[in-house]
Design a protein around this motif. Structure first.
Motif, mmCIF file in Angstrom:
data_model
loop_
_atom_site.group_PDB
_atom_site.id
_atom_site.type_symbol
_atom_site.label_atom_id
_atom_site.label_comp_id
_atom_site.label_asym_id
_atom_site.label_seq_id
_atom_site.Cartn_x
_atom_site.Cartn_y
_atom_site.Cartn_z
ATOM 1 N N ALA A 80 -5.618 11.329 -5.615
ATOM 2 C CA ALA A 80 -5.584 10.113 -6.687
ATOM 3 C C ALA A 80 -3.933 10.597 -6.343
ATOM 4 O O ALA A 80 -3.893 12.009 -6.231
ATOM 5 C CB ALA A 80 -5.978 10.693 -8.139
ATOM 6 N N ASN A 81 -2.884 9.367 -7.625
ATOM 7 C CA ASN A 81 -1.674 9.533 -7.390
ATOM 8 C C ASN A 81 -0.337 9.072 -8.325
ATOM 9 O O ASN A 81 -1.410 7.612 -8.132
ATOM 10 C CB ASN A 81 -1.394 8.794 -5.620
ATOM 11 C CG ASN A 81 0.009 9.349 -5.347
ATOM 12 O OD1 ASN A 81 0.897 9.346 -6.619
ATOM 13 N ND2 ASN A 81 -0.009 8.484 -3.724
ATOM 14 N N THR A 82 -0.174 8.949 -8.804
ATOM 15 C CA THR A 82 0.789 8.911 -10.145
ATOM 16 C C THR A 82 2.061 8.810 -8.971
ATOM 17 O O THR A 82 2.557 10.011 -8.431
ATOM 18 C CB THR A 82 0.907 9.383 -10.707
ATOM 19 O OG1 THR A 82 -0.156 9.006 -11.439
ATOM 20 C CG2 THR A 82 1.676 8.904 -12.132
ATOM 21 N N ARG A 83 3.074 7.266 -9.293
ATOM 22 C CA ARG A 83 4.207 7.983 -8.653
ATOM 23 C C ARG A 83 5.130 7.617 -10.055
ATOM 24 O O ARG A 83 4.394 6.621 -10.825
ATOM 25 C CB ARG A 83 4.810 6.714 -7.698
ATOM 26 C CG ARG A 83 4.914 6.724 -5.998
ATOM 27 C CD ARG A 83 5.254 6.151 -5.634
ATOM 28 N NE ARG A 83 5.025 6.759 -4.369
ATOM 29 C CZ ARG A 83 5.117 6.400 -2.811
ATOM 30 N NH1 ARG A 83 6.602 6.525 -2.498
ATOM 31 N NH2 ARG A 83 5.098 7.022 -1.902
ATOM 32 N N MET A 84 6.007 8.569 -10.717
ATOM 33 C CA MET A 84 6.558 8.212 -12.497
ATOM 34 C C MET A 84 7.945 8.656 -11.317
ATOM 35 O O MET A 84 8.515 9.189 -11.449
ATOM 36 C CB MET A 84 5.675 9.796 -13.371
ATOM 37 C CG MET A 84 6.314 9.405 -14.016
ATOM 38 S SD MET A 84 5.244 10.841 -15.246
ATOM 39 C CE MET A 84 3.215 10.937 -14.185
ATOM 40 N N ASP A 85 8.729 7.618 -12.447
ATOM 41 C CA ASP A 85 9.809 8.040 -12.925
ATOM 42 C C ASP A 85 10.442 8.978 -13.702
ATOM 43 O O ASP A 85 10.233 8.755 -14.980
ATOM 44 C CB ASP A 85 10.956 6.898 -12.540
ATOM 45 C CG ASP A 85 10.805 6.161 -11.631
ATOM 46 O OD1 ASP A 85 10.121 6.561 -9.988
ATOM 47 O OD2 ASP A 85 11.504 4.915 -11.121
ATOM 48 N N PHE A 86 12.078 10.052 -14.111
ATOM 49 C CA PHE A 86 12.186 10.848 -14.675
ATOM 50 C C PHE A 86 13.815 10.407 -15.170
ATOM 51 O O PHE A 86 14.663 10.678 -14.146
ATOM 52 C CB PHE A 86 11.730 11.521 -14.682
ATOM 53 C CG PHE A 86 10.616 12.566 -15.186
ATOM 54 C CD1 PHE A 86 10.068 13.096 -16.318
ATOM 55 C CD2 PHE A 86 9.529 12.524 -14.390
ATOM 56 C CE1 PHE A 86 8.626 13.230 -15.858
ATOM 57 C CE2 PHE A 86 7.872 12.407 -14.008
ATOM 58 C CZ PHE A 86 7.784 12.599 -15.163
ATOM 59 N N HIS A 87 14.089 9.641 -16.288
ATOM 60 C CA HIS A 87 15.296 8.603 -15.858
ATOM 61 C C HIS A 87 16.171 10.038 -17.123
ATOM 62 O O HIS A 87 15.594 9.714 -18.362
ATOM 63 C CB HIS A 87 15.709 7.855 -16.495
ATOM 64 C CG HIS A 87 16.490 7.798 -16.738
ATOM 65 N ND1 HIS A 87 17.093 5.751 -17.163
ATOM 66 C CD2 HIS A 87 18.439 7.965 -16.580
ATOM 67 C CE1 HIS A 87 18.199 5.838 -17.145
ATOM 68 N NE2 HIS A 87 19.306 7.628 -16.798
ATOM 69 N N PHE A 88 16.300 10.550 -17.022
ATOM 70 C CA PHE A 88 17.793 11.840 -18.195
ATOM 71 C C PHE A 88 19.115 11.267 -18.400
ATOM 72 O O PHE A 88 19.969 10.577 -17.572
ATOM 73 C CB PHE A 88 18.662 13.211 -17.375
ATOM 74 C CG PHE A 88 16.655 14.005 -17.004
ATOM 75 C CD1 PHE A 88 16.205 15.221 -18.014
ATOM 76 C CD2 PHE A 88 15.770 14.006 -16.072
ATOM 77 C CE1 PHE A 88 14.912 15.547 -17.093
ATOM 78 C CE2 PHE A 88 14.636 14.472 -15.479
ATOM 79 C CZ PHE A 88 14.355 15.344 -16.016
ATOM 80 N N THR A 89 19.351 11.299 -19.666
ATOM 81 C CA THR A 89 20.635 11.018 -19.603
ATOM 82 C C THR A 89 20.893 11.757 -20.344
ATOM 83 O O THR A 89 20.802 12.933 -21.418
ATOM 84 C CB THR A 89 20.307 9.893 -21.292
ATOM 85 O OG1 THR A 89 19.331 8.256 -20.425
ATOM 86 C CG2 THR A 89 21.498 9.047 -21.846
ATOM 87 N N GLU A 124 0.689 -0.653 -0.022
ATOM 88 C CA GLU A 124 -0.477 0.191 -0.123
ATOM 89 C C GLU A 124 1.038 0.823 0.207
ATOM 90 O O GLU A 124 0.887 2.254 -0.375
ATOM 91 C CB GLU A 124 -0.683 0.305 0.985
ATOM 92 C CG GLU A 124 -1.851 1.604 0.967
ATOM 93 C CD GLU A 124 -2.013 2.205 1.865
ATOM 94 O OE1 GLU A 124 -2.124 3.358 1.197
ATOM 95 O OE2 GLU A 124 -0.240 1.958 2.923
ATOM 96 N N GLU A 125 2.163 1.368 0.520
ATOM 97 C CA GLU A 125 3.181 2.594 0.835
ATOM 98 C C GLU A 125 4.149 2.295 -0.383
ATOM 99 O O GLU A 125 4.903 2.138 -0.995
ATOM 100 C CB GLU A 125 4.109 2.386 1.784
ATOM 101 C CG GLU A 125 2.800 2.080 3.441
ATOM 102 C CD GLU A 125 2.644 3.202 3.776
ATOM 103 O OE1 GLU A 125 3.012 4.247 2.542
ATOM 104 O OE2 GLU A 125 1.981 3.813 4.489
ATOM 105 N N GLY A 126 3.046 3.118 -1.610
ATOM 106 C CA GLY A 126 3.915 3.134 -2.348
ATOM 107 C C GLY A 126 3.330 1.751 -3.695
ATOM 108 O O GLY A 126 4.270 2.779 -5.024
ATOM 109 N N GLY A 127 3.143 1.510 -3.546
ATOM 110 C CA GLY A 127 2.800 0.303 -4.323
ATOM 111 C C GLY A 127 1.539 -0.420 -5.523
ATOM 112 O O GLY A 127 1.033 -0.692 -6.285
#
Length: 475
Positions: A184-193, A145-148
């Motif tokens: 409502a909640n989205t966890r989104m990863d941003f990967h910069f190269t 539940e914690e973030g997953g």
């Protein structure tokens, strides 16, 4: 004798077993999708109490479901058992003292949450067997539940498609019917190269991914003035590109949690954050890719179920704390600020009282300050009429996700609150099973809400739960 009265002897007889379950989960806290020891303890308890067990619910190895009864409506009681990183804490201590350096801890009380929910399901099972009434009760052991957002994945997999009513609770400082307000909640990863180079000899040849992350963070911070006041955005660095300042960082990653009052608002905010990331990449001549880790929906209320649960709370009364419980809670309050304590009363919408533990029930009509988080119970509430309780297990003013929560997680007061929560949930389930009109009214309320805005799972079909490998038995 009422149905609720018939239930109460079960709790007196089985309190020790479920207190032991909550303590065993507390001793080995695990974070999202690694709850193998916890789910094993819950599965063993389900089997011991005679439930029909389904493991790997929704394809998730740390999710389990136990069912009992035959025919009739299906009542789901939802449990959790995941912990939080960095909150290891010695039980019963009144100062910050880790068990393991940087270890995990139940900073949201989920060791109690799952144990009470399973206890409630076992009590309803016993009542169904004793009365011969048609109906089925299910305990859903839900991880992450914690973030997953495990319940959102489970909803998408159809785990609740034949459920009629869902019931849950959460450890808290105040005893009340949950206001069903969550973001409502989205966890989104941003990967910069970017491009590595010698930071002194040839900095002009480098393109810093870390600069891009920093510019993105600045850009999002400037957004805050121009988004709804109840939206929330937070971030954490996952990879800053290394520890050598004389190398231009060629790779960096940041994780964002993006919250809004409802799904449309969250999805719109997601797009704005993506644009800021694209702007940061443009400014630094780097490349950015994003990926959604998890997402969940806001909570839907259900007025008929809220009224039914409140009536059960009124009949049971507050949690029966004793003088020793009050003394320990007072020692915890001594570690808090006056603002912590007064904020708890403002959030509940009640006047402060001279008690370190909640020895009352917050009136259902009380409206406090809007200070809300997110929960994947929200996704269940979109597909099933759902009700939640908040039950006192900790000193008034205890901040969520803190060492003070963990310190109280095995206390006698926490055990009393846990058992009381189980009584409330089981009593609410019996109201549904014995009141011929309640389920129909709850479903009508739910249908009216979802007709206005049908449910759409916020997790893209391409995203799967980040399942972790099952540890070997030797481990």
């Amino acid at each position: 004798m009422t149905s609720l009265d018939q239930l109460l002897p079960f709790f007196d007889e089985h309190t020790g077993a479920f207190a032991a379950l909550s303590d065993s989960v507390w001793e080995t806290p695990e974070i999202a999708y690694t709850e193998f020891r916890s789910v094993a303890a819950h599965t063993e308890t389900l089997r011991r109490y005679g439930f029909r067990v389904t493991e790997d619910m929704g394809g998730i190895p740390t999710a389990v479901m136990g069912e009992a009864g035959e025919g009739g409506p299906v009542i789901a009681i939802l449990g959790e058992y995941d912990a939080l990183p960095g909150l290891s804490q010695v039980a019963g201590a009144t100062e910050h003292k880790e068990v393991h350096a940087n270890g995990h801890g139940h900073g949201c009380g989920h060791n109690l949450l799952g144990s009470a929910s399973l206890m409630a399901a076992a009590a309803v099972k016993a009542w169904l067997a004793k009365t011969g009434k048609p109906g089925r009760v299910r305990y859903y052991g839900c991880p992450a539940e914690e973030g997953g957002a495990a319940k959102a994945f489970m909803v998408r997999a159809g785990c609740f498609k034949d459920v009629d009513i869902a019931i849950s609770w959460h450890p808290a400082a105040m005893t009340r019917v949950d206001e069903a307000q969550s973001l409502a909640n989205t966890r989104m990863d941003f990967h910069f190269t970017g491009r590595a180079s010698h930071a002194a000899a040839a900095p002009h040849l480098g393109r810093s991914a870390l600069d891009a992350v920093e510019l993105m963070n600045v850009g999002v911070n400037y957004m805050r003035e121009h988004m709804p006041s109840d939206a929330r955005i937070h971030y954490a660095m996952l990879d800053s590109g290394g520890i050598a300042p004389n190398v231009v960082q060629a790779s960096a990653k940041v994780r964002y949690a993006i919250r809004a009052r409802d799904l449309p608002g969250m999805l719109a905010l997601n797009e704005r954050v993506k644009k800021v990331a694209q702007g940061a990449a443009l400014m630094t001549e780097t490349h950015v890719e994003y990926s959604i880790m998890s997402a969940l929906s806001n909570m839907l209320p259900n007025k008929p179920l809220e009224a039914a649960m409140y009536q059960v709370m009124q009949r049971l009364g507050p949690v029966p704390f004793d003088a020793q419980d009050m003394a320990f809670a007072a020692s915890i309050q001594a570690t808090l600020s006056e603002e912590d304590i007064s904020a708890a009363y403002r959030r509940a919408g009640v006047e402060p009282r001279a008690t370190p533990l909640c020895d009352f029930i917050v009136p259902i009509e009380a409206k406090g300050e809007l200070m809300i988080g997110s929960t994947d119970v929200g996704d269940v509430s979109w597909v099933v009429p759902t009700i939640q309780a908040r039950v006192a297990t900790q000193a008034i003013g205890t901040p969520g996700h803190s060492w003070q929560v963990v310190a109280q997680g095995k206390s006698p007061a926490a055990h009393k609150g846990m058992v009381h929560a189980a009584r409330i949930m089981a009593g609410t389930a019996l109201e549904v099973l014995t009141d011929e009109t309640l389920m129909a009214r709850a479903k009508k309320d739910h249908q009216e809400r979802t007709q206005r805005m049908p449910y759409v799972c916020p997790i893209p079909d391409s995203v799967s739960p980040p399942i972790q490998p099952r540890p070997s038995k030797a481990a």
